[in-house]
Design an enzyme around this catalytic site. Structure first.
Site, PDB file in Angstrom:
ATOM      1  CE1 TYR A  91     -12.819  20.401  -1.856  1.00 15.14           C
ATOM      2  CE2 TYR A  91     -12.520  18.218  -2.802  1.00 15.14           C
ATOM      3  CZ  TYR A  91     -11.986  19.409  -2.344  1.00 15.14           C
ATOM      4  OH  TYR A  91     -10.622  19.601  -2.382  1.00 15.14           O
TER       5      TYR A  91
ATOM      6  CG  ASP B 164     -17.989  36.914  -0.686  1.00 12.97           C
ATOM      7  OD1 ASP B 164     -17.682  35.794  -1.133  1.00 12.97           O
ATOM      8  OD2 ASP B 164     -19.141  37.185  -0.296  1.00 12.97           O
TER       9      ASP B 164
ATOM     10  CB  THR C 169      -4.556  22.510   4.779  1.00 10.22           C
ATOM     11  OG1 THR C 169      -5.741  21.723   4.544  1.00 10.22           O
ATOM     12  CG2 THR C 169      -3.626  22.391   3.587  1.00 10.22           C
TER      13      THR C 169
END
Length: 254
Positions: free
Chosen positions: A153, A58, A188
């Site tokens: 982002y 993680d 992707t």
């Protein structure tokens, strides 16, 4: 002879997309590859296929990141390359007017804090080897803003770019090169999901790319290989754009 013969490379977010393509390319070039990801099924299968090591991690958890590098060192004796690539772009990260604090923090944790943690605990292992290469995945949006509204982002990738420059300057005399990889839109699973959920929004990205298409993960992997290898021995603190010309285009030719 491969370009990464006997180098030990740790790749986060390695189970899919750019990370997966890079893991395959690194292995083909002679590296010992650590496939680091939360996805145990695809991560373990990839590691087995390329003769590498899968480590569940993680990247937003400090202890988990520490354990990743400790396991790598215990297995291979050291580390030469860090490709800090894990990242997310969830739909709840949108306009600043609609993105709540939980969504903001989730993206910051995975996209930016993870890079801090991976550098914080990974770079000392490179220093033990007398140097190495760090490639942090930023984005073209870190250079020119975002074609669509993704407030957290965009901010996170700007942070990755700035952090990479600082680290590059700090560790240059100790043989550690640090570069920010800035891909354009890449074909992707993340982008495919965007196409499926909102084709109009995804299509707006494509119209601005002068080459007229999205990158394939393997094309980005080639850039990562260059930055990881000795071919890039004089490349550090770089904003390494692999974006099909999107950052240079004011008007896209028809």
């Amino acid at each position: 002879m491969g370009r990464l013969d006997n180098k030990v490379a740790v790749i986060t977010g390695a189970a899919s997309g750019i990370g997966r393509a890079t893991a395959r390319r690194f292995a083909a070039e002679g590296a010992h590859v650590v496939v680091a990801d939360l996805d145990a099924v695809n991560g373990a299968a990839l590691a087995e296929a390329i003769g590498g090591l899968f480590v569940a991690v993680d990247v937003a958890d400090e202890d988990s990141v520490k354990a990743l590098y400790e396991t790598t060192k215990a297995t291979y004796g050291g580390i030469d390359v860090l490709f800090n690539n894990a990242g997310i772009s969830p739909p709840e990260d949108d306009s600043i007017l609609t993105t709540d604090l939980a969504a903001w923090r989730k993206v910051q944790d995975i996209n930016l804090t993870s890079v801090y943690l991976c550098c914080r605990y990974g770079i000392p292992h490179l220093l033990e080897r007398g140097g190495g290469s760090v490639i942090n995945t930023a984005s073209f949006v870190a250079v020119m803003g975002s074609a669509t509204s993704q407030i957290s982002y965009s901010a996170s990738k700007g942070g990755v770019l700035s952090m990479s420059r600082e680290l590059a300057v700090q560790f240059a005399r100790e043989g550690v090169r640090v570069n920010a990889l800035c891909p354009g839109p890449v074909n992707t699973p993340l982008l495919q999901e965007l196409f499926a959920k909102d084709p109009e929004r995804a299509a707006r990205r494509l119209v601005h790319v002068p080459l007229g298409r999205f990158a394939e993960p393997e094309e980005i992997a080639s850039a990562v290989l260059f930055l990881a290898s000795d071919d890039a021995s004089f490349v550090t603190a770089s904003t390494f754009l692999v974006d099909g010309g999107i950052s240079g285009a004011y008007v896209t030719p028809l």
